[in-house]
Design a protein around this motif. Sequence first.
Motif, PDB file in Angstrom:
ATOM      1  N   LYS A  80       0.842  -1.194   0.000  1.00  0.00           N
ATOM      2  CA  LYS A  80       0.000   0.000   0.000  1.00  0.00           C
ATOM      3  C   LYS A  80       0.874   1.239   0.000  1.00  0.00           C
ATOM      4  N   SER A  81       0.558   2.162  -0.897  1.00  0.00           N
ATOM      5  CA  SER A  81       1.335   3.394  -1.008  1.00  0.00           C
ATOM      6  C   SER A  81       0.378   4.552  -1.250  1.00  0.00           C
ATOM      7  N   ARG A  82       0.445   5.543  -0.403  1.00  0.00           N
ATOM      8  CA  ARG A  82      -0.401   6.734  -0.533  1.00  0.00           C
ATOM      9  C   ARG A  82      -1.891   6.383  -0.630  1.00  0.00           C
ATOM     10  N   GLY A  83      -2.284   5.409   0.167  1.00  0.00           N
ATOM     11  CA  GLY A  83      -3.695   5.051   0.250  1.00  0.00           C
ATOM     12  C   GLY A  83      -4.201   4.145  -0.849  1.00  0.00           C
ATOM     13  N   VAL A  84      -3.329   3.682  -1.754  1.00  0.00           N
ATOM     14  CA  VAL A  84      -3.748   2.791  -2.830  1.00  0.00           C
ATOM     15  C   VAL A  84      -2.737   1.667  -2.960  1.00  0.00           C
ATOM     16  N   TRP A  85      -3.181   0.528  -3.468  1.00  0.00           N
ATOM     17  CA  TRP A  85      -2.311  -0.633  -3.587  1.00  0.00           C
ATOM     18  C   TRP A  85      -1.473  -0.552  -4.856  1.00  0.00           C
ATOM     19  N   ARG A  86      -0.247  -1.000  -4.744  1.00  0.00           N
ATOM     20  CA  ARG A  86       0.663  -0.979  -5.885  1.00  0.00           C
ATOM     21  C   ARG A  86       1.278  -2.356  -6.092  1.00  0.00           C
ATOM     22  N   MET A  87       1.185  -2.862  -7.315  1.00  0.00           N
ATOM     23  CA  MET A  87       1.909  -4.082  -7.676  1.00  0.00           C
ATOM     24  C   MET A  87       3.259  -3.694  -8.250  1.00  0.00           C
ATOM     25  N   ARG A  88       4.312  -4.415  -7.836  1.00  0.00           N
ATOM     26  CA  ARG A  88       5.656  -4.186  -8.349  1.00  0.00           C
ATOM     27  C   ARG A  88       6.263  -5.519  -8.760  1.00  0.00           C
ATOM     28  N   ILE A  89       6.788  -5.569  -9.976  1.00  0.00           N
ATOM     29  CA  ILE A  89       7.511  -6.735 -10.468  1.00  0.00           C
ATOM     30  C   ILE A  89       8.929  -6.284 -10.796  1.00  0.00           C
ATOM     31  N   VAL A  90       9.919  -6.878 -10.163  1.00  0.00           N
ATOM     32  CA  VAL A  90      11.315  -6.508 -10.398  1.00  0.00           C
ATOM     33  C   VAL A  90      11.908  -7.454 -11.438  1.00  0.00           C
ATOM     34  N   LEU A  91      12.446  -6.878 -12.522  1.00  0.00           N
ATOM     35  CA  LEU A  91      12.977  -7.667 -13.633  1.00  0.00           C
ATOM     36  C   LEU A  91      14.334  -7.124 -14.054  1.00  0.00           C
ATOM     37  N   GLY A  92      15.179  -7.997 -14.596  1.00  0.00           N
ATOM     38  CA  GLY A  92      16.509  -7.593 -15.016  1.00  0.00           C
ATOM     39  C   GLY A  92      16.480  -6.848 -16.340  1.00  0.00           C
ATOM     40  N   THR A  93      17.298  -5.813 -16.438  1.00  0.00           N
ATOM     41  CA  THR A  93      17.366  -5.026 -17.674  1.00  0.00           C
ATOM     42  C   THR A  93      18.003  -5.807 -18.819  1.00  0.00           C
ATOM     43  N   ALA A  94      18.638  -6.936 -18.511  1.00  0.00           N
ATOM     44  CA  ALA A  94      19.259  -7.744 -19.562  1.00  0.00           C
ATOM     45  C   ALA A  94      18.216  -8.404 -20.467  1.00  0.00           C
ATOM     46  N   PRO A 114      18.929   0.823  -9.267  1.00  0.00           N
ATOM     47  CA  PRO A 114      20.378   0.999  -9.402  1.00  0.00           C
ATOM     48  C   PRO A 114      21.153  -0.287  -9.660  1.00  0.00           C
ATOM     49  N   THR A 115      20.510  -1.434  -9.576  1.00  0.00           N
ATOM     50  CA  THR A 115      21.233  -2.715  -9.677  1.00  0.00           C
ATOM     51  C   THR A 115      20.870  -3.482 -10.949  1.00  0.00           C
ATOM     52  N   ARG A 116      20.913  -2.813 -12.086  1.00  0.00           N
ATOM     53  CA  ARG A 116      20.621  -3.429 -13.378  1.00  0.00           C
ATOM     54  C   ARG A 116      19.250  -4.115 -13.397  1.00  0.00           C
ATOM     55  N   CYS A 117      18.306  -3.494 -12.726  1.00  0.00           N
ATOM     56  CA  CYS A 117      16.935  -3.986 -12.677  1.00  0.00           C
ATOM     57  C   CYS A 117      15.975  -2.835 -12.930  1.00  0.00           C
ATOM     58  N   VAL A 118      14.777  -3.194 -13.316  1.00  0.00           N
ATOM     59  CA  VAL A 118      13.697  -2.217 -13.386  1.00  0.00           C
ATOM     60  C   VAL A 118      12.538  -2.737 -12.558  1.00  0.00           C
ATOM     61  N   GLU A 119      11.712  -1.824 -12.144  1.00  0.00           N
ATOM     62  CA  GLU A 119      10.521  -2.161 -11.385  1.00  0.00           C
ATOM     63  C   GLU A 119       9.312  -1.797 -12.226  1.00  0.00           C
ATOM     64  N   VAL A 120       8.580  -2.792 -12.674  1.00  0.00           N
ATOM     65  CA  VAL A 120       7.344  -2.560 -13.420  1.00  0.00           C
ATOM     66  C   VAL A 120       6.220  -2.450 -12.397  1.00  0.00           C
ATOM     67  N   GLY A 121       5.540  -1.327 -12.385  1.00  0.00           N
ATOM     68  CA  GLY A 121       4.542  -1.096 -11.357  1.00  0.00           C
ATOM     69  C   GLY A 121       3.225  -0.582 -11.874  1.00  0.00           C
ATOM     70  N   HIS A 122       2.203  -0.724 -11.037  1.00  0.00           N
ATOM     71  CA  HIS A 122       0.871  -0.238 -11.399  1.00  0.00           C
ATOM     72  C   HIS A 122       0.062  -0.067 -10.123  1.00  0.00           C
ATOM     73  N   TYR A 123      -0.652   1.069 -10.016  1.00  0.00           N
ATOM     74  CA  TYR A 123      -1.492   1.351  -8.856  1.00  0.00           C
ATOM     75  C   TYR A 123      -2.941   0.953  -9.140  1.00  0.00           C
ATOM     76  N   SER A 124      -3.552   0.263  -8.179  1.00  0.00           N
ATOM     77  CA  SER A 124      -4.969  -0.082  -8.289  1.00  0.00           C
ATOM     78  C   SER A 124      -5.473  -0.569  -6.933  1.00  0.00           C
ATOM     79  N   LYS A 125      -6.692  -0.227  -6.602  1.00  0.00           N
ATOM     80  CA  LYS A 125      -7.277  -0.728  -5.360  1.00  0.00           C
ATOM     81  C   LYS A 125      -7.681  -2.200  -5.480  1.00  0.00           C
ATOM     82  N   HIS A 126      -7.624  -2.748  -6.687  1.00  0.00           N
ATOM     83  CA  HIS A 126      -8.111  -4.106  -6.918  1.00  0.00           C
ATOM     84  C   HIS A 126      -7.034  -5.186  -6.802  1.00  0.00           C
ATOM     85  N   TRP A 127      -5.749  -4.813  -6.689  1.00  0.00           N
ATOM     86  CA  TRP A 127      -4.687  -5.826  -6.671  1.00  0.00           C
ATOM     87  C   TRP A 127      -4.862  -6.877  -5.579  1.00  0.00           C
ATOM     88  N   PRO A 128      -5.212  -6.515  -4.334  1.00  0.00           N
ATOM     89  CA  PRO A 128      -5.358  -7.556  -3.316  1.00  0.00           C
ATOM     90  C   PRO A 128      -6.462  -8.564  -3.628  1.00  0.00           C
TER      91      PRO A 128
END
Length: 265
Positions: A90-104, A131-145
């Motif tokens: 939960k971030s700023r009152g809404v749910w956020r999904m984060r997927i960490v993936l390698g930039t390679a 900073p560690t050769r990764c990206v974070e793909v994210g999306h905010y939604s109240k429906h993720w849970p």
Amino acid sequence: MVGREAVMRSAEEFNEVQGLISGGLNDCAISRLTGIPRPTVRDWRCRPPNRLGRPTAAAPCGVLHDFSTLPTAAYSYLLGLYLGDGCISKSRGVWRMRIVLGTAYPAIIDRCREAIDMVMPGQHSAIMQKPTRCVEVGHYSKHWPCLFPQHGPGRKHSRRIALEPWQQTLVDQATEEFVLGLIHSDGCRVVANDRGVRSVRYHFSNRSEDIIGLFTAALDSLNVHWTRSTKYIVSIYRKADTARLDEFIGPKSIAVPWTNVHYTS
């Protein structure tokens, strides 16, 4: 099939429409009175209410979901990614999904974004550089849970992970996509040289026994033989089995289409 508009409508709206239907109003009249699109009203009229999932008091979003309308392939793939390298917080009152993936592997990053955009139609995921050769793909939604009830405090291997019946139904329909998501997150494809003979191997590593169990159960349903190399690693060595996985996985650098997936090396 229930239209996507029906997925995020509230129980109050559904009950209101059912009352108007019982009162003899047609779909156009109900749409004008409620502001709910006519195709959604038609879908709710045609489908019996007991086919629709109802929110519990603990549901974070408090709306009516029909999980059967989710895009099967995209959801199953995203579920695999989430169980491997994803989290919901939960971030700023809404749910956020984060997927960490390698930039390679930009093809996997693109596919992850496509999956999120298909599960959440009309919305778009975002990328944050790490900073560690990764990206974070994210999306905010109240429906993720609601869509990923495996979320919870702490690391996944420290709590029970099990699929809801509706999730298992989707995974059964798109098992290859589920396995693909798990491999793209916590797995790898290795081309080995055994005494001059080229051989392909697949490995999946996770500290959660429950997630390993979901992975091996999916392999079993695909008739793919596997072994436990270590406590936390599942390996696929046999030629016929790696060839089967190569039909829909292949190297991580290769973009995998959503339909007619058959990779050839």
